[in-house]
Motif scaffolding. Structure first.
Motif, mmCIF file in Angstrom:
data_model
loop_
_atom_site.group_PDB
_atom_site.id
_atom_site.type_symbol
_atom_site.label_atom_id
_atom_site.label_comp_id
_atom_site.label_asym_id
_atom_site.label_seq_id
_atom_site.Cartn_x
_atom_site.Cartn_y
_atom_site.Cartn_z
ATOM 1 N N GLY A 181 4.467 -13.841 -2.877
ATOM 2 C CA GLY A 181 4.392 -14.891 -1.866
ATOM 3 C C GLY A 181 4.985 -14.516 -0.524
ATOM 4 O O GLY A 181 5.231 -15.373 0.309
ATOM 5 N N ARG A 182 5.191 -13.218 -0.300
ATOM 6 C CA ARG A 182 5.732 -12.755 0.976
ATOM 7 C C ARG A 182 4.597 -12.383 1.911
ATOM 8 O O ARG A 182 3.562 -11.890 1.473
ATOM 9 N N ILE A 183 4.812 -12.593 3.203
ATOM 10 C CA ILE A 183 3.814 -12.188 4.190
ATOM 11 C C ILE A 183 3.959 -10.694 4.411
ATOM 12 O O ILE A 183 5.052 -10.200 4.681
ATOM 13 N N VAL A 184 2.854 -9.986 4.267
ATOM 14 C CA VAL A 184 2.851 -8.544 4.492
ATOM 15 C C VAL A 184 1.793 -8.209 5.521
ATOM 16 O O VAL A 184 0.799 -8.907 5.659
ATOM 17 N N SER A 185 2.049 -7.140 6.241
ATOM 18 C CA SER A 185 1.126 -6.686 7.267
ATOM 19 C C SER A 185 0.528 -5.367 6.839
ATOM 20 O O SER A 185 1.250 -4.438 6.481
ATOM 21 N N LYS A 186 -0.750 -5.294 6.862
ATOM 22 C CA LYS A 186 -1.464 -4.054 6.554
ATOM 23 C C LYS A 186 -1.765 -3.382 7.884
ATOM 24 O O LYS A 186 -2.884 -3.400 8.370
ATOM 25 N N SER A 187 -0.726 -2.809 8.500
ATOM 26 C CA SER A 187 -0.873 -2.268 9.858
ATOM 27 C C SER A 187 -1.840 -1.106 9.926
ATOM 28 O O SER A 187 -2.362 -0.798 10.972
ATOM 29 N N ASN A 188 -2.100 -0.469 8.796
ATOM 30 C CA ASN A 188 -2.999 0.679 8.817
ATOM 31 C C ASN A 188 -4.446 0.282 8.551
ATOM 32 O O ASN A 188 -5.287 1.118 8.355
ATOM 33 N N GLU A 189 -4.725 -1.012 8.551
ATOM 34 C CA GLU A 189 -6.088 -1.475 8.334
ATOM 35 C C GLU A 189 -6.583 -2.221 9.564
ATOM 36 O O GLU A 189 -5.804 -2.665 10.398
ATOM 37 N N ALA A 190 -7.870 -2.382 9.649
ATOM 38 C CA ALA A 190 -8.454 -3.167 10.738
ATOM 39 C C ALA A 190 -7.944 -4.595 10.635
ATOM 40 O O ALA A 190 -7.642 -5.083 9.559
ATOM 41 N N GLY A 191 -7.834 -5.255 11.752
ATOM 42 C CA GLY A 191 -7.422 -6.651 11.746
ATOM 43 C C GLY A 191 -6.045 -6.887 12.314
ATOM 44 O O GLY A 191 -5.609 -8.021 12.411
ATOM 45 N N ASN A 192 -5.340 -5.847 12.687
ATOM 46 C CA ASN A 192 -4.054 -6.011 13.340
ATOM 47 C C ASN A 192 -4.189 -5.583 14.789
ATOM 48 O O ASN A 192 -4.427 -4.419 15.080
ATOM 49 N N ASP A 193 -4.050 -6.529 15.664
ATOM 50 C CA ASP A 193 -4.154 -6.290 17.096
ATOM 51 C C ASP A 193 -2.753 -6.423 17.673
ATOM 52 O O ASP A 193 -2.271 -7.526 17.866
ATOM 53 N N VAL A 194 -2.084 -5.289 17.907
ATOM 54 C CA VAL A 194 -0.704 -5.305 18.385
ATOM 55 C C VAL A 194 -0.568 -6.124 19.661
ATOM 56 O O VAL A 194 0.350 -6.918 19.806
ATOM 57 N N THR A 195 -1.491 -5.977 20.572
ATOM 58 C CA THR A 195 -1.360 -6.667 21.852
ATOM 59 C C THR A 195 -1.603 -8.166 21.734
ATOM 60 O O THR A 195 -1.085 -8.938 22.530
ATOM 61 N N GLY A 196 -2.370 -8.619 20.757
ATOM 62 C CA GLY A 196 -2.630 -10.050 20.591
ATOM 63 C C GLY A 196 -1.689 -10.741 19.631
ATOM 64 O O GLY A 196 -1.720 -11.963 19.476
ATOM 65 N N TYR A 197 -0.820 -9.977 18.986
ATOM 66 C CA TYR A 197 0.055 -10.532 17.953
ATOM 67 C C TYR A 197 1.004 -11.595 18.506
ATOM 68 O O TYR A 197 1.172 -12.651 17.908
#
Length: 169
Positions: A65-81
């Protein structure tokens, strides 16, 4: 993040018996507790859903139930975060209380992540925020380097709960 009860503040005043507005994760009247507790997992899921709506589809809940970020996959926009997080913080108010829980453990884990990152190719990574463990980047990090470091350093008890891009820098 640690699991635990998160209580909704209900101000009735002279409401004449009207029901309080519903917020994400509110379980009162729908199989939740009589005290109006919010389900922490439901809060986090509502936050992830909101982030997805804002284009941040690299976030998910793990089996604990923890929020995890898959930073190495598509769908993470650092500038829009940052903008997405600001919108979702407003839409999912229970998330602020969730973040406040267990911060000492979170900050310690973030410090371990940063130490690992510095040893593995990101020597200039800033110290995590002592209040919530987030890391503020002065400029967008090199995506390949961050992905590599995240794969090496992101493990149980050694994680950053989030990151921000310094808008002033």
């Amino acid at each position: 993040m640690t699991a635990g009860a998160c209580f909704a503040l209900v101000v009735t005043g002279c409401s004449g018996g009207k029901e309080a507005p519903r917020v994400a994760g509110d379980q009162a009247g729908s199989g939740g507790t009589k005290s109006g507790q919010q389900d922490p997992r439901a809060i986090r899921q509502a936050y992830v859903n909101c982030m997805h709506d804002q284009g941040q589809t690299g976030l998910s809940l793990d089996d604990k139930g923890r929020i995890v970020s898959k930073s190495n996959e598509a769908g993470n926009d650092v500038t829009g975060y940052n903008q997405a997080a600001k919108i979702c913080d407003a839409k999912v108010p229970g998330m602020q209380q969730e973040r406040a829980k267990g911060n000492a453990k979170i900050v310690e884990g973030a410090r371990k992540f940063v130490a690992c990152a510095r040893k593995n190719g990101m020597p200039d990574m800033a110290d995590p925020d002592p209040n919530d463990g987030t890391v503020v980047f002065k400029k967008a990090p090199d995506v390949e380097a961050f992905n590599r470091v995240n794969q090496l350093c992101n493990k149980e008890g050694q994680q950053i709960p989030g990151y921000k891009l310094d808008q002033a820098g």
